[in-house]
Design an enzyme around this catalytic site. Structure first.
Site, PDB file in Angstrom:
ATOM      1  N   GLU A 148      -9.230  13.061   7.228  1.00 46.33           N
ATOM      2  CA  GLU A 148     -10.454  13.703   7.687  1.00 46.33           C
ATOM      3  C   GLU A 148     -10.160  14.638   8.855  1.00 46.33           C
ATOM      4  O   GLU A 148     -10.680  15.752   8.928  1.00 46.33           O
ATOM      5  CB  GLU A 148     -11.472  12.639   8.102  1.00 46.33           C
ATOM      6  CG  GLU A 148     -12.875  13.180   8.307  1.00 46.33           C
ATOM      7  CD  GLU A 148     -13.891  12.073   8.534  1.00 46.33           C
ATOM      8  OE1 GLU A 148     -14.908  12.050   7.811  1.00 46.33           O
ATOM      9  OE2 GLU A 148     -13.679  11.251   9.433  1.00 46.33           O
ATOM     10  N   ASP A 165       0.862  -1.177   0.000  1.00 46.33           N
ATOM     11  CA  ASP A 165       0.000   0.000   0.000  1.00 46.33           C
ATOM     12  C   ASP A 165       0.904   1.233   0.000  1.00 46.33           C
ATOM     13  O   ASP A 165       2.110   1.135   0.243  1.00 46.33           O
ATOM     14  CB  ASP A 165      -0.891  -0.036   1.247  1.00 46.33           C
ATOM     15  CG  ASP A 165      -1.804   1.171   1.330  1.00 46.33           C
ATOM     16  OD1 ASP A 165      -2.334   1.584   0.280  1.00 46.33           O
ATOM     17  OD2 ASP A 165      -1.975   1.711   2.437  1.00 46.33           O
ATOM     18  N   ARG A 169      -5.871   4.051  -8.033  1.00 44.56           N
ATOM     19  CA  ARG A 169      -7.336   4.098  -8.020  1.00 44.56           C
ATOM     20  C   ARG A 169      -7.923   2.697  -7.876  1.00 44.56           C
ATOM     21  O   ARG A 169      -8.890   2.324  -8.550  1.00 44.56           O
ATOM     22  CB  ARG A 169      -7.873   4.762  -9.292  1.00 44.56           C
ATOM     23  CG  ARG A 169      -7.613   6.253  -9.391  1.00 44.56           C
ATOM     24  CD  ARG A 169      -8.252   7.002  -8.270  1.00 44.56           C
ATOM     25  NE  ARG A 169      -8.301   8.447  -8.480  1.00 44.56           N
ATOM     26  CZ  ARG A 169      -8.503   9.341  -7.526  1.00 44.56           C
ATOM     27  NH1 ARG A 169      -8.636   8.926  -6.270  1.00 44.56           N
ATOM     28  NH2 ARG A 169      -8.553  10.617  -7.787  1.00 44.56           N
ATOM     29  N   ASN A 211      -8.431  -1.469   4.408  1.00 43.21           N
ATOM     30  CA  ASN A 211      -8.564  -1.749   2.976  1.00 43.21           C
ATOM     31  C   ASN A 211      -7.411  -2.586   2.433  1.00 43.21           C
ATOM     32  O   ASN A 211      -7.425  -2.973   1.259  1.00 43.21           O
ATOM     33  CB  ASN A 211      -8.689  -0.439   2.185  1.00 43.21           C
ATOM     34  CG  ASN A 211      -7.471   0.451   2.353  1.00 43.21           C
ATOM     35  OD1 ASN A 211      -6.732   0.324   3.330  1.00 43.21           O
ATOM     36  ND2 ASN A 211      -7.252   1.341   1.419  1.00 43.21           N
ATOM     37  N   ASP A 212      -6.404  -2.862   3.266  1.00 42.40           N
ATOM     38  CA  ASP A 212      -5.285  -3.717   2.840  1.00 42.40           C
ATOM     39  C   ASP A 212      -5.447  -5.161   3.295  1.00 42.40           C
ATOM     40  O   ASP A 212      -4.656  -6.017   2.910  1.00 42.40           O
ATOM     41  CB  ASP A 212      -3.959  -3.167   3.382  1.00 42.40           C
ATOM     42  CG  ASP A 212      -3.696  -1.743   2.925  1.00 42.40           C
ATOM     43  OD1 ASP A 212      -3.918  -1.472   1.742  1.00 42.40           O
ATOM     44  OD2 ASP A 212      -3.284  -0.916   3.754  1.00 42.40           O
ATOM     45  N   GLY A 268      -5.114   3.402  -3.711  1.00 46.15           N
ATOM     46  CA  GLY A 268      -6.364   4.015  -4.157  1.00 46.15           C
ATOM     47  C   GLY A 268      -6.196   5.462  -4.553  1.00 46.15           C
ATOM     48  O   GLY A 268      -7.161   6.124  -4.944  1.00 46.15           O
ATOM     49  N   LYS A 281      -7.075  -5.190  -5.271  1.00 48.37           N
ATOM     50  CA  LYS A 281      -5.804  -5.546  -4.637  1.00 48.37           C
ATOM     51  C   LYS A 281      -5.722  -7.054  -4.444  1.00 48.37           C
ATOM     52  O   LYS A 281      -4.696  -7.681  -4.714  1.00 48.37           O
ATOM     53  CB  LYS A 281      -5.665  -4.829  -3.290  1.00 48.37           C
ATOM     54  CG  LYS A 281      -5.468  -3.327  -3.376  1.00 48.37           C
ATOM     55  CD  LYS A 281      -5.259  -2.725  -1.988  1.00 48.37           C
ATOM     56  CE  LYS A 281      -5.022  -1.225  -2.069  1.00 48.37           C
ATOM     57  NZ  LYS A 281      -4.746  -0.627  -0.744  1.00 48.37           N
ATOM     58  N   LYS A 315     -17.920  15.305  -0.328  1.00 46.04           N
ATOM     59  CA  LYS A 315     -16.495  15.330  -0.650  1.00 46.04           C
ATOM     60  C   LYS A 315     -16.081  13.913  -1.049  1.00 46.04           C
ATOM     61  O   LYS A 315     -16.626  12.930  -0.534  1.00 46.04           O
ATOM     62  CB  LYS A 315     -15.663  15.813   0.542  1.00 46.04           C
ATOM     63  CG  LYS A 315     -15.670  14.882   1.741  1.00 46.04           C
ATOM     64  CD  LYS A 315     -14.839  15.418   2.882  1.00 46.04           C
ATOM     65  CE  LYS A 315     -14.858  14.450   4.077  1.00 46.04           C
ATOM     66  NZ  LYS A 315     -14.138  14.966   5.244  1.00 46.04           N
TER      67      LYS A 315
END
Length: 768
Positions: A235, A132, A528, A557-558, A414, A534, A299
């Site tokens: 964030e 990542d 992206r 997310n990994d 991403g 992945k 956003k």
């Protein structure tokens, strides 16, 4: 025992369990046949002296029983102590990783941790690393750097001549007018503060959206001292930026959000939150303002948000995209910010459908997605945020060392393409001296196929010919699983592919084109990407390449590539490494090894992995040698005892051989052996290559151990046999008894295998 053999077979590339048991069966069969022949020719005539048991009716029955007797006697080829010893060595090597003070990260008081003991040797066989970017290669400490609002870019500083200048600590913007500002926040463009003070409508609306569109929780233990708890660092950085520019998120409840705007407290009614996920790549909130207006703030990623704009935003979108690309080319994380004012009647009607979708039991996700799309359209563009995330210390040096060790790095992220490419050059994954960096950005099968083949034509033209061995092999349509051999390019190349193109390239008719092209490149960037993609990339490598893969990441997310199972395939890499950083503990808890900095990967692989592999290979070579030597003496003795399954050694010696006499020396050497120290291991990464090719323990090395054991057992048996056979003392007393012979063989065996231990673990330079 079966578990140990299975482990060796899996990790060292050949079916050792089948070979040993097949060889054991053949030896027992030969001895059983020999026993049958001996019983027919001699044993039958000596039944008065050597009577047969009642259940033995013929020499054939006796041979069958002798087969199983020898099977029991000769099973010491692979004793249970092998399994125990392997586990002890694995545990020791894992503890070395845990105790490595050079992999201890003091700022977070975090040591390295081996969360498994079964993969230490595979650390020395890694060929591909899937990494990542954010939080793994970078620090994941987000700093608000720039923004574009209503077509104007803020964040750069210029001199009187309009030339861009380098900022210094003295040129920080003064936020003393804002009592609730974060004193740690730094910004250098004073024009943005002036726009806020002047009451610029678009600037105010931009920061208002940042103060409302989030899931941050606020804690205020001391009056005016706000502490934000955010799900992600970016964030938190955006909410902190809004806070310093006068739009302070103060607190929230399940129904309201309190914001202090330029010193005035305003309470917004929170109507709906449309959560962010890896498919939507955006977050939306709908609030009712104190003026009773219903506002939607959104956003997210530019590739998604741009498709949701009102047609009237086209000219502003073009200007903003130029700013966004400039920021991304500097390696900054970018997000687009938009808004929409909703009609009361429309919102009430939409809210009913939204509630129904939330409560539905069937197809809930698809119904929610459809409802979200109804309101997230015709958005008005506000601007873009650009957040800086610096590289971790030692990342460029680590990647250089990994490249020297012939370890290929693929970055799966991403982020936007420009951001990922900038980081790739910064961390030495890509170099200016490269022959070419290929970009795959097609939007259909044929275009992508053409781009991949064009790249392959430049790297290795002969790979496109029908006569190419791999192409010839593929035309036979082999059944899965089959292996694609390694191909070497005629230079240094890089590859970049985005998630949209990757979705087509991972399909069956293009996946081999993608794999062959990417594997010839020195570095690969996939941008992206979704978590599923992945996992698919890792699974593609495992399916067609007989190599060891390692995935490293820090966020949830990994997990898909570290330890992921999707539908009908296991997507996890062979080894999963979790970075304990800013994104929580999910990646760490699903990994095999954990530490806090990417730079520690070089020590994990080149030092601990290499030592573990060398130790285990030497241990296995020596262990099989000493047990073949020990066991095969029985084979030679069978020719002198009528193949009767009589043992050479005393029973106590058979028990103690692996348990006492030969266990501690080899365990000690296997736990503490270092062929070269850690300094040389890191200075010469090329020492890592033998593990990738499995050179130290394979079928050839196993056969060497077997032949060495056969030779040693032959000498250990026949030299004492020739010496003591029919031997007598000076006084005429016979000394050729069984006990004397057994003692001589036992003593000789212990001396020989102990001396062999020295030559097995002797440092290579000492052998010269």
């Amino acid at each position: 025992m079966d578990m140990t053999l299975g482990y060796i077979s899996e990790h060292y590339g050949f079916e050792i369990d089948r070979q040993i048991f097949l060889g054991l069966g053949i030896i027992c069969f030969v001895l059983a046949v020999g026993h049958g022949i001996w019983q027919n020719k001699k044993g039958y005539h000596f039944q008065i002296f050597l009577p047969w048991e009642k259940y033995v009716s013929s020499s054939a029955v006796s041979a069958i029983l002798i087969f199983w007797s020898y099977f029991i006697i000769l099973n010491t080829m692979v004793p249970i102590s092998l399994y125990v010893s392997v586990e002890i060595i694995r545990l020791g090597n894992s503890l070395y990783i845990n105790w490595d003070r050079k992999m201890f990260y003091a700022p977070r008081n975090t040591p390295a941790q081996a969360r498994t003991t079964t993969l230490n040797e595979e650390l020395s066989q890694v060929k591909y690393v899937f990494s990542d970017k954010t939080g793994t290669l970078t620090q994941n400490i987000m700093i608000f750097n720039k923004c574009s609002i209503n077509g104007k870019l803020y964040g750069d500083t210029y001199d009187k001549d309009g030339q861009r200048v380098t900022v210094s600590e003295k040129e920080k913007v003064d936020f003393s007018y804002n009592k609730l500002a974060d004193p740690k926040f730094s910004f250098y463009d004073k024009t943005l503060v002036e726009a806020v003070k002047k009451g610029d409508h678009w600037v105010h609306l931009f920061f208002r959206s940042l103060s409302l569109c989030h899931t941050v929780m606020s804690e205020e233990k001391v009056e005016g001292m706000l502490v934000y708890q955010a799900q992600s660092p970016d964030e938190g950085a955006l909410v902190t930026a809004a806070r310093n520019f006068g739009f302070v998120f103060r607190s929230r409840t399940s129904e309201t959000v309190i914001v202090v705007e330029m010193g005035k407290t305003r309470v917004y009614q929170l109507l709906t939150i449309l959560d962010f996920n890896n498919v939507r790549k955006r977050m939306t909130v709908i609030v009712r303002t104190p003026e009773d207006r219903i506002m939607l703030f959104c956003k997210g990623a530019d590739t998604i948000i741009c498709e949701l704009f009102h047609p009237s935003c086209s000219s502003l979108c073009d200007v903003t995209m130029e700013h966004l690309d400039d920021c991304a080319s500097e390696g900054l994380h970018t997000l687009m910010v938009a808004y929409r004012e909703l009609d009361e009647a429309f919102f009430q009607d939409w809210s009913k459908r939204h509630t129904e979708a939330c409560l539905s039991l069937e197809n809930r996700e698809s119904r929610l997605s459809s409802v979200y799309e109804e309101v997230e359209k015709d958005l008005m563009l506000l601007g873009v945020t650009a957040i800086e995330d610096k590289l971790q210390d030692g990342v460029p040096e680590t990647i250089i060392i990994l490249n020297k060790a012939k370890i290929r790095l693929w970055v799966l992220t991403g982020d936007k393409q420009e951001t990922a490419v900038n980081i790739a050059y910064s961390c030495n994954l890509f170099e200016d001296e490269m022959d070419e960096v290929f970009i795959v950005e097609g939007r259909d099968d044929e275009t992508i196929r053409k781009e991949l083949r064009t790249a392959r034509n430049k790297m290795k033209p002969e790979s496109l010919l029908d006569s190419d061995p791999i192409n010839v092999y593929l035309t036979t349509k082999p059944q899965l699983p089959f292996e694609i051999p390694e191909e070497v390019a005629n230079g240094n190349y890089g590859l970049i592919i985005d998630g949209y193109s990757l979705a087509y390239a991972l399909e069956g008719n293009l996946e081999l084109e993608l794999l062959r092209t990417a594997c010839m490149c020195k570095g690969v960037i996939c941008c992206r990407m979704t978590p599923l993609q992945k996992a698919q990339v890792v699974e593609l490598m495992k399916r067609y390449k007989k190599v060891v893969t390692l995935a490293i990441g820090d966020g949830a997310n990994d997990i898909s590539m570290i330890k992921g199972i999707f539908w009908d395939f296991i997507a996890a890499a062979h080894i999963g490494v979790g970075i304990s950083g800013q994104e929580g503990l999910q990646a760490m808890l699903n990994s095999d090894f954990t530490f806090s900095q990417f730079q520690y990967l070089q020590r994990l692989l080149l030092v601990h992995g290499r030592w573990s592999y060398n130790r285990m290979c030497k241990f296995l070579s020596y262990f099989f040698y000493k047990n073949f030597t020990f066991t095969l003496v029985h084979f030679w003795y069978a020719f002198f005892n009528g193949f009767s399954a009589q043992t050479v050694y005393e029973t106590w010696f058979i028990t103690c051989y692996n348990l006492v006499y030969t266990s501690l020396p080899v365990l000690g050497m296997s736990l503490f052996d270092q062929d070269v120290n850690e300094t040389w291991s890191l200075l010469f990464p090329e020492l890592y290559e033998p593990g990738q090719h499995n050179l130290y323990f394979n079928k050839k090395e196993f056969v060497k151990c077997l032949m060495h054991g056969i030779y040693s057992s032959f000498v250990l048996f026949f030299v004492p046999m020739g010496t003591l056979y029919n031997a007598e003392r000076n006084d005429g007393k016979d000394i050729s008894d069984y006990q004397s012979f057994s003692l001589v063989v036992q003593t000789s065996l212990i001396w020989v295998v102990t001396i062999q231990l020295y030559f097995t673990f002797l440092p290579p330079l000492a052998k010269l």
